[in-house]
Scaffold this active site. Sequence first.
Site, PDB file in Angstrom:
ATOM      1  N   HIS A 120       0.738  -1.249  -0.186  1.00  0.00           N
ATOM      2  CA  HIS A 120      -0.231   0.023  -0.028  1.00  0.00           C
ATOM      3  C   HIS A 120       0.890   1.277  -0.095  1.00  0.00           C
ATOM      4  O   HIS A 120       1.936   1.336   0.608  1.00  0.00           O
ATOM      5  CB  HIS A 120      -0.962  -0.066   1.183  1.00  0.00           C
ATOM      6  CG  HIS A 120       0.017   0.017   2.569  1.00  0.00           C
ATOM      7  ND1 HIS A 120       0.139   1.428   3.043  1.00  0.00           N
ATOM      8  CD2 HIS A 120       0.384  -0.962   3.333  1.00  0.00           C
ATOM      9  CE1 HIS A 120       0.867   0.943   4.345  1.00  0.00           C
ATOM     10  NE2 HIS A 120       0.769  -0.483   4.537  1.00  0.00           N
ATOM     11  N   ASP A 121       0.384   2.233  -0.706  1.00  0.00           N
ATOM     12  CA  ASP A 121       0.936   3.547  -0.770  1.00  0.00           C
ATOM     13  C   ASP A 121       2.423   3.678  -1.183  1.00  0.00           C
ATOM     14  O   ASP A 121       2.921   4.744  -0.969  1.00  0.00           O
ATOM     15  CB  ASP A 121       0.992   4.304   0.549  1.00  0.00           C
ATOM     16  CG  ASP A 121      -0.595   4.168   1.033  1.00  0.00           C
ATOM     17  OD1 ASP A 121      -1.431   4.986   0.464  1.00  0.00           O
ATOM     18  OD2 ASP A 121      -0.774   3.357   2.177  1.00  0.00           O
ATOM     19  N   GLY A 138       5.034  -1.330   2.677  1.00  0.00           N
ATOM     20  CA  GLY A 138       4.186  -0.126   2.693  1.00  0.00           C
ATOM     21  C   GLY A 138       5.006   1.173   2.717  1.00  0.00           C
ATOM     22  O   GLY A 138       5.931   1.423   3.139  1.00  0.00           O
TER      23      GLY A 138
END
Length: 256
Positions: A120-121, A138
Amino acid sequence: MNQISPLAFVHPEAKIGENNIIGPFCYIDRDTVIGNDNVFQNSVTINIGARIGNGNEIFPGASISTKPQDLKFRGEVTTCQIGNNNSIRENVTISRGTASKGSTLIGDNNLLMENMHIAHDCVLGNNCIIGNSTKFAGEVNIDDNAIISAAVLTHQFCRIGGYVMIQGGCRFSQDIPPYIIAGKDPTKYCGVNLVGLRRRGFSNELIDTIHEAYRLLYSKGILKEGIEEIKKNLKVTPEIQYIIDFVEASQRGIIR
């Protein structure tokens, strides 16, 4: 005209451009936007929040915009944005963003090899090659033109500079500055990426300047003092400024 296999599922709310090929057993969920001229081979999953550009090829078993593997995720509306002309090989997984940044971003012209994961991200630039089974935790940032070999493990929040070559099997929890080779165990600076820079058109003079910048940087126990040595002794070209900015902005420290 799109070529969609009768054995594929495409949600009626999915937005799909032109001249895409969607193979059998593909699954395309709602809240997805797909551009033109993409090829999804069989058994590709495009999850909620995917935003895919043009000319990408995605191979069997890949799953794009998966739910983040982050216990803080509460179902917020986020995206996974993929640019153009990427090759995403078998069983690659790319998570969508969380409330932290809102999006996972993949640029253009990248090769993501089999079984690698982008959490994520993360932000992946352009023209990168990422080896088999490499994993990014992440909010990792990878700058343009990085080459990262197989089975590399990257700690969350790390940054990887442009034009680097990272040896297979490395694991690290600090930033990798640009233009270098990183390897060994623990992961450390192993010199300037001489072959890679020449292939990208860097002159011998510029490569020598980059090498000297790192000699000065690592000659001091305190990186701030190394930066001052660079500014005092070298002409600050855009490439040298990139090194300076990278080191000064590092939150986790750089490998040594």
